[in-house]
Design a protein around this motif. Structure first.
Motif, short mmCIF file in Angstrom:
data_model
loop_
_atom_site.label_atom_id
_atom_site.label_comp_id
_atom_site.label_asym_id
_atom_site.label_seq_id
_atom_site.Cartn_x
_atom_site.Cartn_y
_atom_site.Cartn_z
N LEU A 265 -33.51 -9.16 -23.92
CA LEU A 265 -32.19 -8.95 -23.32
C LEU A 265 -32.16 -9.03 -21.80
N ALA A 266 -33.33 -9.07 -21.15
CA ALA A 266 -33.36 -8.99 -19.69
C ALA A 266 -32.47 -10.03 -18.99
N PRO A 267 -32.51 -11.30 -19.36
CA PRO A 267 -31.66 -12.27 -18.66
C PRO A 267 -30.17 -11.95 -18.79
N HIS A 268 -29.77 -11.44 -19.94
CA HIS A 268 -28.37 -11.10 -20.15
C HIS A 268 -27.98 -9.85 -19.35
N ILE A 269 -28.90 -8.89 -19.29
CA ILE A 269 -28.65 -7.69 -18.49
C ILE A 269 -28.50 -8.06 -17.02
N ASP A 274 -24.93 -8.65 -12.34
CA ASP A 274 -24.32 -9.41 -11.24
C ASP A 274 -22.79 -9.35 -11.34
N LYS A 275 -22.28 -9.54 -12.54
CA LYS A 275 -20.83 -9.53 -12.75
C LYS A 275 -20.25 -8.15 -12.44
N THR A 276 -20.92 -7.10 -12.93
CA THR A 276 -20.47 -5.74 -12.68
C THR A 276 -20.50 -5.42 -11.19
N TRP A 277 -21.57 -5.83 -10.52
CA TRP A 277 -21.70 -5.54 -9.09
C TRP A 277 -20.60 -6.23 -8.29
N ALA A 316 -27.03 -5.67 -6.56
CA ALA A 316 -26.99 -6.13 -7.96
C ALA A 316 -28.39 -6.15 -8.55
N LEU A 317 -29.37 -6.50 -7.74
CA LEU A 317 -30.75 -6.55 -8.22
C LEU A 317 -31.23 -5.17 -8.63
N GLU A 318 -30.92 -4.17 -7.80
CA GLU A 318 -31.32 -2.80 -8.13
C GLU A 318 -30.59 -2.31 -9.38
N LEU A 319 -29.31 -2.64 -9.51
CA LEU A 319 -28.56 -2.29 -10.71
C LEU A 319 -29.19 -2.92 -11.94
N ALA A 320 -29.56 -4.19 -11.86
CA ALA A 320 -30.18 -4.88 -12.99
C ALA A 320 -31.53 -4.27 -13.34
N ASP A 321 -32.32 -3.93 -12.32
CA ASP A 321 -33.64 -3.34 -12.58
C ASP A 321 -33.52 -2.01 -13.34
#
Length: 361
Positions: A265-269, A274-277, A316-321
């Motif tokens: 799921l990582a690529p989708h997360i 990015d969209k949420t940010w 966004a990167l930190e949110l994704a991590d």
């Protein structure tokens, strides 16, 4: 007096449109009237957005798989959702609300709370005001609405479901205790299947049963939610109608084209983060502190995991991590597959000064 003044008995109306999305489709297409209508794409990945009252006796309801709805009612007419049209009708209905009171709190496109303690029209009662609002909606949109009238939001929302469709029900202050006594505890918003089971272990089946339990016992068992349950069992709900609701969460989610493992799921997360940010940067006036990961299994079980660091995410990167790391808190069979994934931000505060960074790991 303002809508937030608690030193008087409020008159709250909860207006809930009847099968809103399906009713709009039936209104705009006469061929659909009187037929079981399902608002959903007819595809293996789709879920039901709404069902007309003609479809409901077959067991069709929102959020169920569209293909299951098709099996339950082979003659059902499937209509893909058109949210642009629904939003336009919703705006028309809200304009009607504001003719009667400035205190309108929308909950979604098809429901809202109204404080009509001091309506903008000459009206002998909140019951008559609610009836006038429903009449205006019918006359101007061709749709029907149901309404609940009560001294607070908790009771008004329950009451609006009492005479559906196209009806209204009033709970007067002196009727509150009697009304609640035999009410199933599951009617309390937030008491779902799991909570009902926990309350059943305590021999609590009705709100009357809940009222007999000392608040300290409920707090000990359920924390702050226990205190809230105790208050609701007595019909206490001091929440005012808030005309300008601040979003509780900014999020993005997708139903995947095929069910995937948690490890896939990582690529989708990352894409959803990015969209949420981007939405957060455009819309939010406050700081979001909590990161939320939402998942739905292949058999439609919804799971959420959240984390609140001492310092909010800064990119966004930190949110994704962090969202990706939350997968480690999903203690399920590693071979289980997921059909939906979502990433959200919540826990909004005015200022993040003085917060310190911590780690999830």
């Amino acid at each position: 007096m303002s809508a937030g003044d608690t030193n008087r008995i409020r008159k709250i109306v909860h207006v809930d449109m009847d099968a809103f999305y399906a009713s709009v489709e039936q209104r705009d297409n006469p061929e659909l009237r009187g037929r079981p209508v399902v608002v959903a794409k007819r595809s293996p990945r789709a879920v039901v957005t709404a069902a007309s009252y003609e479809a409901r006796p077959f067991g069709i309801h929102s959020a169920m798989p569209a293909m299951r709805a098709a099996k339950l009612c082979p003659e059902a007419v499937f209509v893909p959702p058109d949210f642009t049209r629904y939003k336009a009708v919703s705006a028309q209905i809200r304009e009607i609300f504001h003719r009667y009171t400035p205190h309108v709190e929308p909950l979604s496109l098809d429901e809202a709370y109204l404080d009509v303690t001091e309506p903008l029209i000459a009206s002998p009662s909140a019951t008559d005001t609610a009836r006038a609002i429903r009449d205006a909606i019918r006359d101007e949109t061709g749709l029907t609405a149901s309404a609940g009238i009560a001294p607070n939001k908790f009771l008004a929302k329950i009451a609006s479901d009492w005479r559906k469709p196209d009806g209204q029900f009033v709970i007067k202050p002196h009727q509150v205790a009697r009304f609640l006594t035999d009410l199933e505890v599951g009617k309390i918003h937030g008491v779902g299947r799991v909570m009902r089971a926990k309350l059943a272990e305590m021999n609590i089946a009705t709100v009357g049963d809940l009222r007999e339990i000392r608040p300290a016992v409920l707090v000990d068992r359920f924390g702050r939610w226990g205190q809230r349950l105790s208050e609701l069992a007595q019909g206490i709900d001091d929440r005012p109608v808030k005309s300008h609701r601040v979003a509780a969460q900014i999020s993005a989610e997708d139903t995947l084209s095929q069910d995937l493992l948690l490890s896939e799921l990582a690529p989708h997360i990352q894409r959803l983060a990015d969209k949420t940010w981007n939405n957060y940067q455009r819309k939010a006036s406050r700081v979001a502190r909590t990161i939320v990961l939402k998942l739905k299994t292949s058999d439609f079980q919804t799971l959420t995991r959240s984390y609140t660091p001492l310092a909010p995410p800064a990119s966004a990167l930190e949110l994704a991590d962090i969202a990706c790391a939350l997968r480690d808190r999903v203690e399920r069979d590693p071979e289980e597959r997921y059909r939906l994934v979502g990433v959200g931000l919540s826990g909004f505060v005015e200022d993040d000064s003085g917060m310190q960074q911590t780690t999830l790991f």
